[in-house]
Design a protein around this motif. Sequence first.
Motif, mmCIF file in Angstrom:
data_model
loop_
_atom_site.group_PDB
_atom_site.id
_atom_site.type_symbol
_atom_site.label_atom_id
_atom_site.label_comp_id
_atom_site.label_asym_id
_atom_site.label_seq_id
_atom_site.Cartn_x
_atom_site.Cartn_y
_atom_site.Cartn_z
ATOM 1 N N UNK A 106 -7.809 87.262 17.311
ATOM 2 C CA UNK A 106 -7.095 86.243 16.555
ATOM 3 C C UNK A 106 -7.175 84.945 17.351
ATOM 4 N N UNK A 107 -7.598 83.855 16.715
ATOM 5 C CA UNK A 107 -7.680 82.602 17.469
ATOM 6 C C UNK A 107 -6.299 82.183 17.954
ATOM 7 N N UNK A 108 -6.268 81.639 19.141
ATOM 8 C CA UNK A 108 -5.007 81.225 19.740
ATOM 9 C C UNK A 108 -4.437 80.045 18.971
ATOM 10 N N UNK A 109 -3.141 80.135 18.711
ATOM 11 C CA UNK A 109 -2.456 79.053 18.013
ATOM 12 C C UNK A 109 -2.039 78.020 19.053
ATOM 13 N N UNK A 110 -2.360 76.752 18.828
ATOM 14 C CA UNK A 110 -1.948 75.751 19.809
ATOM 15 C C UNK A 110 -0.428 75.658 19.847
ATOM 16 N N UNK A 111 0.128 75.423 21.019
ATOM 17 C CA UNK A 111 1.587 75.350 21.111
ATOM 18 C C UNK A 111 2.125 74.176 20.305
ATOM 19 N N UNK A 112 3.330 74.359 19.829
ATOM 20 C CA UNK A 112 3.974 73.305 19.044
ATOM 21 C C UNK A 112 4.201 72.093 19.942
ATOM 22 N N UNK A 113 4.162 70.910 19.366
ATOM 23 C CA UNK A 113 4.394 69.719 20.187
ATOM 24 C C UNK A 113 5.785 69.752 20.800
ATOM 25 N N UNK A 114 5.884 69.192 21.974
ATOM 26 C CA UNK A 114 7.156 69.187 22.694
ATOM 27 C C UNK A 114 8.195 68.417 21.885
ATOM 28 N N UNK A 115 9.344 69.040 21.693
ATOM 29 C CA UNK A 115 10.418 68.385 20.951
ATOM 30 C C UNK A 115 11.126 67.410 21.867
ATOM 31 N N UNK A 116 12.062 66.727 21.323
ATOM 32 C CA UNK A 116 12.815 65.746 22.092
ATOM 33 C C UNK A 116 13.603 66.473 23.177
ATOM 34 N N UNK A 117 13.187 66.325 24.429
ATOM 35 C CA UNK A 117 13.794 67.056 25.544
ATOM 36 C C UNK A 117 15.242 66.640 25.764
ATOM 37 N N UNK A 118 15.562 65.381 25.539
ATOM 38 C CA UNK A 118 16.943 64.921 25.761
ATOM 39 C C UNK A 118 17.885 65.530 24.733
ATOM 40 N N UNK A 119 17.425 65.638 23.497
ATOM 41 C CA UNK A 119 18.264 66.251 22.465
ATOM 42 C C UNK A 119 18.464 67.736 22.769
ATOM 43 N N UNK A 120 17.416 68.387 23.254
ATOM 44 C CA UNK A 120 17.528 69.789 23.625
ATOM 45 C C UNK A 120 18.500 69.973 24.783
ATOM 46 N N UNK A 121 18.397 69.107 25.786
ATOM 47 C CA UNK A 121 19.300 69.184 26.933
ATOM 48 C C UNK A 121 20.740 68.927 26.501
ATOM 49 N N UNK A 122 20.939 68.005 25.582
ATOM 50 C CA UNK A 122 22.292 67.709 25.094
ATOM 51 C C UNK A 122 22.861 68.902 24.331
ATOM 52 N N UNK A 123 22.026 69.559 23.538
ATOM 53 C CA UNK A 123 22.501 70.726 22.782
ATOM 54 C C UNK A 123 22.850 71.873 23.721
ATOM 55 N N UNK A 124 22.027 72.086 24.760
ATOM 56 C CA UNK A 124 22.317 73.146 25.726
ATOM 57 C C UNK A 124 23.598 72.828 26.496
ATOM 58 N N UNK A 125 23.755 71.567 26.905
ATOM 59 C CA UNK A 125 24.961 71.173 27.638
ATOM 60 C C UNK A 125 26.196 71.355 26.775
ATOM 61 N N UNK A 126 26.108 71.026 25.490
ATOM 62 C CA UNK A 126 27.247 71.198 24.597
ATOM 63 C C UNK A 126 27.606 72.674 24.432
ATOM 64 N N UNK A 127 26.576 73.535 24.318
ATOM 65 C CA UNK A 127 26.842 74.965 24.176
ATOM 66 C C UNK A 127 27.471 75.544 25.438
ATOM 67 N N UNK A 128 26.970 75.134 26.609
ATOM 68 C CA UNK A 128 27.529 75.632 27.867
ATOM 69 C C UNK A 128 28.961 75.129 28.040
ATOM 70 N N UNK A 129 29.205 73.851 27.715
ATOM 71 C CA UNK A 129 30.562 73.295 27.839
ATOM 72 C C UNK A 129 31.522 74.011 26.904
#
Length: 88
Positions: free
Chosen positions: A47-70
């Motif tokens: 099966x041909x390798x699927x290219x990885x999805x483009x990097x999402x907004x890292x700051x939004x991801x970090x904010x969501x993780x920080x909110x969940x941990x808090x």
Amino acid sequence: MDYSSLFVCLMGMGTVFFGLICLIVLTTLMSAICGRGHSPAAPAPAVPAVPPAPAEDRQALAAAIAAAVAEDLGTDITGIRILSLKKL
């Protein structure tokens, strides 16, 4: 007839081991019989390798993780600082 407890114990253990040996022999025999008719399976097509999805907004991801941990810790979000993100 009165049997000693040692005799009863040895007979019980002997019966169990005999049954286990019979199971091993029967499963080995069935494996040989059932495995004889099968030819090796053809390898699956690559099966041909699927290219990885483009990097999402890292700051939004970090904010969501920080909110969940808090929220989990019951603290204010300003007290949480994320130093790095690693994909597991």
